[in-house]
Design a protein around this motif. Structure first.
Motif, PDB file in Angstrom:
ATOM      1  N   ASP A 291       0.863  -1.163   0.000  1.00 48.40           N
ATOM      2  CA  ASP A 291       0.000   0.000   0.000  1.00 48.40           C
ATOM      3  C   ASP A 291       0.914   1.232   0.000  1.00 48.40           C
ATOM      4  O   ASP A 291       2.116   1.098  -0.201  1.00 48.40           O
ATOM      5  CB  ASP A 291      -1.006  -0.019   1.157  1.00 48.40           C
ATOM      6  N   ALA A 292       0.374   2.392   0.251  1.00 49.45           N
ATOM      7  CA  ALA A 292       1.162   3.626   0.136  1.00 49.45           C
ATOM      8  C   ALA A 292       2.302   3.716   1.140  1.00 49.45           C
ATOM      9  O   ALA A 292       3.285   4.419   0.887  1.00 49.45           O
ATOM     10  CB  ALA A 292       0.241   4.831   0.295  1.00 49.45           C
ATOM     11  N   GLU A 293       2.204   2.995   2.262  1.00 44.58           N
ATOM     12  CA  GLU A 293       3.210   3.144   3.308  1.00 44.58           C
ATOM     13  C   GLU A 293       3.876   1.856   3.773  1.00 44.58           C
ATOM     14  O   GLU A 293       4.840   1.903   4.527  1.00 44.58           O
ATOM     15  CB  GLU A 293       2.581   3.827   4.522  1.00 44.58           C
ATOM     16  N   THR A 294       3.342   0.697   3.338  1.00 50.01           N
ATOM     17  CA  THR A 294       3.899  -0.554   3.861  1.00 50.01           C
ATOM     18  C   THR A 294       3.955  -1.664   2.816  1.00 50.01           C
ATOM     19  O   THR A 294       3.128  -1.730   1.911  1.00 50.01           O
ATOM     20  CB  THR A 294       3.086  -1.097   5.058  1.00 50.01           C
ATOM     21  N   LEU A 295       4.941  -2.526   3.003  1.00 49.22           N
ATOM     22  CA  LEU A 295       5.057  -3.771   2.253  1.00 49.22           C
ATOM     23  C   LEU A 295       4.845  -4.888   3.265  1.00 49.22           C
ATOM     24  O   LEU A 295       5.580  -4.994   4.256  1.00 49.22           O
ATOM     25  CB  LEU A 295       6.442  -3.897   1.620  1.00 49.22           C
ATOM     26  N   THR A 296       3.823  -5.695   3.046  1.00 45.84           N
ATOM     27  CA  THR A 296       3.532  -6.807   3.936  1.00 45.84           C
ATOM     28  C   THR A 296       3.995  -8.086   3.252  1.00 45.84           C
ATOM     29  O   THR A 296       3.667  -8.332   2.089  1.00 45.84           O
ATOM     30  CB  THR A 296       2.026  -6.886   4.251  1.00 45.84           C
ATOM     31  N   ILE A 297       4.764  -8.871   3.985  1.00 44.14           N
ATOM     32  CA  ILE A 297       5.352 -10.099   3.446  1.00 44.14           C
ATOM     33  C   ILE A 297       4.844 -11.279   4.267  1.00 44.14           C
ATOM     34  O   ILE A 297       4.936 -11.271   5.486  1.00 44.14           O
ATOM     35  CB  ILE A 297       6.887 -10.063   3.528  1.00 44.14           C
ATOM     36  N   GLY A 298       4.326 -12.279   3.581  1.00 44.67           N
ATOM     37  CA  GLY A 298       3.912 -13.512   4.223  1.00 44.67           C
ATOM     38  C   GLY A 298       4.660 -14.680   3.608  1.00 44.67           C
ATOM     39  O   GLY A 298       4.706 -14.816   2.389  1.00 44.67           O
ATOM     40  N   LEU A 299       5.279 -15.482   4.449  1.00 43.72           N
ATOM     41  CA  LEU A 299       6.057 -16.631   3.982  1.00 43.72           C
ATOM     42  C   LEU A 299       5.460 -17.912   4.528  1.00 43.72           C
ATOM     43  O   LEU A 299       5.083 -17.975   5.694  1.00 43.72           O
ATOM     44  CB  LEU A 299       7.504 -16.529   4.455  1.00 43.72           C
ATOM     45  N   THR A 300       5.404 -18.933   3.699  1.00 41.91           N
ATOM     46  CA  THR A 300       5.009 -20.267   4.134  1.00 41.91           C
ATOM     47  C   THR A 300       6.067 -21.234   3.624  1.00 41.91           C
ATOM     48  O   THR A 300       6.192 -21.436   2.408  1.00 41.91           O
ATOM     49  CB  THR A 300       3.624 -20.660   3.584  1.00 41.91           C
ATOM     50  N   ALA A 301       6.835 -21.786   4.546  1.00 37.19           N
ATOM     51  CA  ALA A 301       7.918 -22.700   4.174  1.00 37.19           C
ATOM     52  C   ALA A 301       7.382 -24.118   4.042  1.00 37.19           C
ATOM     53  O   ALA A 301       6.377 -24.478   4.649  1.00 37.19           O
ATOM     54  CB  ALA A 301       9.017 -22.654   5.221  1.00 37.19           C
ATOM     55  N   HIS A 302       8.074 -24.924   3.244  1.00 38.15           N
ATOM     56  CA  HIS A 302       7.687 -26.322   3.078  1.00 38.15           C
ATOM     57  C   HIS A 302       7.940 -27.136   4.340  1.00 38.15           C
ATOM     58  O   HIS A 302       7.268 -28.130   4.590  1.00 38.15           O
ATOM     59  CB  HIS A 302       8.412 -26.945   1.894  1.00 38.15           C
ATOM     60  N   ASP A 303       8.930 -26.721   5.132  1.00 41.70           N
ATOM     61  CA  ASP A 303       9.213 -27.406   6.396  1.00 41.70           C
ATOM     62  C   ASP A 303       9.842 -26.397   7.366  1.00 41.70           C
ATOM     63  O   ASP A 303      10.350 -25.363   6.928  1.00 41.70           O
ATOM     64  CB  ASP A 303      10.126 -28.619   6.184  1.00 41.70           C
ATOM     65  N   PRO A 304       9.817 -26.662   8.662  1.00 44.83           N
ATOM     66  CA  PRO A 304      10.328 -25.705   9.653  1.00 44.83           C
ATOM     67  C   PRO A 304      11.792 -25.309   9.442  1.00 44.83           C
ATOM     68  O   PRO A 304      12.163 -24.165   9.660  1.00 44.83           O
ATOM     69  CB  PRO A 304      10.157 -26.431  10.993  1.00 44.83           C
ATOM     70  N   ALA A 305      12.607 -26.228   8.999  1.00 42.58           N
ATOM     71  CA  ALA A 305      14.032 -25.934   8.804  1.00 42.58           C
ATOM     72  C   ALA A 305      14.272 -24.951   7.665  1.00 42.58           C
ATOM     73  O   ALA A 305      15.298 -24.267   7.638  1.00 42.58           O
ATOM     74  CB  ALA A 305      14.794 -27.226   8.551  1.00 42.58           C
ATOM     75  N   SER A 306      13.341 -24.852   6.724  1.00 43.57           N
ATOM     76  CA  SER A 306      13.502 -23.970   5.567  1.00 43.57           C
ATOM     77  C   SER A 306      13.091 -22.525   5.835  1.00 43.57           C
ATOM     78  O   SER A 306      13.470 -21.636   5.087  1.00 43.57           O
ATOM     79  CB  SER A 306      12.672 -24.485   4.388  1.00 43.57           C
ATOM     80  N   LEU A 307      12.331 -22.284   6.886  1.00 45.73           N
ATOM     81  CA  LEU A 307      11.804 -20.941   7.124  1.00 45.73           C
ATOM     82  C   LEU A 307      12.890 -19.878   7.286  1.00 45.73           C
ATOM     83  O   LEU A 307      12.806 -18.823   6.647  1.00 45.73           O
ATOM     84  CB  LEU A 307      10.850 -20.940   8.323  1.00 45.73           C
ATOM     85  N   PRO A 308      13.937 -20.095   8.078  1.00 41.24           N
ATOM     86  CA  PRO A 308      14.984 -19.071   8.178  1.00 41.24           C
ATOM     87  C   PRO A 308      15.659 -18.777   6.828  1.00 41.24           C
ATOM     88  O   PRO A 308      15.959 -17.615   6.518  1.00 41.24           O
ATOM     89  CB  PRO A 308      15.991 -19.659   9.170  1.00 41.24           C
ATOM     90  N   ASP A 309      15.876 -19.792   6.029  1.00 38.68           N
ATOM     91  CA  ASP A 309      16.492 -19.591   4.710  1.00 38.68           C
ATOM     92  C   ASP A 309      15.550 -18.830   3.779  1.00 38.68           C
ATOM     93  O   ASP A 309      15.991 -17.975   3.009  1.00 38.68           O
ATOM     94  CB  ASP A 309      16.882 -20.918   4.077  1.00 38.68           C
ATOM     95  N   LEU A 310      14.268 -19.132   3.839  1.00 38.73           N
ATOM     96  CA  LEU A 310      13.288 -18.427   3.012  1.00 38.73           C
ATOM     97  C   LEU A 310      13.241 -16.955   3.398  1.00 38.73           C
ATOM     98  O   LEU A 310      13.259 -16.075   2.528  1.00 38.73           O
ATOM     99  CB  LEU A 310      11.909 -19.083   3.159  1.00 38.73           C
ATOM    100  N   ARG A 311      13.212 -16.667   4.695  1.00 38.39           N
ATOM    101  CA  ARG A 311      13.257 -15.269   5.154  1.00 38.39           C
ATOM    102  C   ARG A 311      14.495 -14.572   4.613  1.00 38.39           C
ATOM    103  O   ARG A 311      14.426 -13.461   4.106  1.00 38.39           O
ATOM    104  CB  ARG A 311      13.309 -15.212   6.681  1.00 38.39           C
ATOM    105  N   ASP A 312      15.636 -15.236   4.767  1.00 36.70           N
ATOM    106  CA  ASP A 312      16.912 -14.636   4.372  1.00 36.70           C
ATOM    107  C   ASP A 312      16.960 -14.309   2.887  1.00 36.70           C
ATOM    108  O   ASP A 312      17.370 -13.220   2.493  1.00 36.70           O
ATOM    109  CB  ASP A 312      18.060 -15.578   4.749  1.00 36.70           C
ATOM    110  N   VAL A 313      16.518 -15.217   2.038  1.00 39.80           N
ATOM    111  CA  VAL A 313      16.598 -14.982   0.600  1.00 39.80           C
ATOM    112  C   VAL A 313      15.647 -13.855   0.170  1.00 39.80           C
ATOM    113  O   VAL A 313      16.003 -13.019  -0.663  1.00 39.80           O
ATOM    114  CB  VAL A 313      16.370 -16.283  -0.205  1.00 39.80           C
ATOM    115  N   VAL A 314      14.472 -13.792   0.769  1.00 43.46           N
ATOM    116  CA  VAL A 314      13.526 -12.723   0.429  1.00 43.46           C
ATOM    117  C   VAL A 314      14.062 -11.369   0.908  1.00 43.46           C
ATOM    118  O   VAL A 314      14.070 -10.391   0.153  1.00 43.46           O
ATOM    119  CB  VAL A 314      12.129 -13.028   1.012  1.00 43.46           C
ATOM    120  N   VAL A 315      14.547 -11.312   2.137  1.00 45.17           N
ATOM    121  CA  VAL A 315      15.085 -10.061   2.676  1.00 45.17           C
ATOM    122  C   VAL A 315      16.270  -9.571   1.854  1.00 45.17           C
ATOM    123  O   VAL A 315      16.346  -8.397   1.489  1.00 45.17           O
ATOM    124  CB  VAL A 315      15.483 -10.224   4.160  1.00 45.17           C
ATOM    125  N   ARG A 316      17.210 -10.459   1.552  1.00 44.70           N
ATOM    126  CA  ARG A 316      18.392 -10.054   0.774  1.00 44.70           C
ATOM    127  C   ARG A 316      17.999  -9.451  -0.566  1.00 44.70           C
ATOM    128  O   ARG A 316      18.575  -8.449  -0.998  1.00 44.70           O
ATOM    129  CB  ARG A 316      19.313 -11.250   0.543  1.00 44.70           C
TER     130      ARG A 316
END
Length: 92
Positions: free
Chosen positions: A51-76
């Protein structure tokens, strides 16, 4: 499936959403408009809304171990597009 969300304050949310989708469209399944997006990555699914002031990001990983890596790649990748400003990603 584990998930995580962040709301990032930026007046350039739509620009970053579209840049990210265009960047990954040649390699991954993407759907996007100026305000909403979905990207199917190997680690999981990324959903974005702008929207005009925010970017909202929602992530759903295939497994719990992948979530930190998914966050990292999107943020980078978003930080590359936002090199003129410092963004704060507060994950929940």
């Amino acid at each position: 499936m584990p998930d995580s969300h962040a709301v990032v304050s930026t007046p350039h949310a739509s620009r970053y959403l579209q840049q990210l989708c265009k960047h990954w469209a040649h390699r991954f399944e993407t759907e996007f408009s100026a305000t909403d997006a979905r990207i199917a990555l190997p680690l999981g699914e990324t959903r974005l809304s702008a929207d005009a002031e925010t970017l909202t990001i929602g992530l759903t990983a295939h497994d719990p171990a992948s979530l930190p890596d998914l966050r990292d790649v999107v943020v980078r990748h978003i930080e590359r597009f936002a090199f003129r400003e410092t963004l704060r990603f507060e994950w929940r």
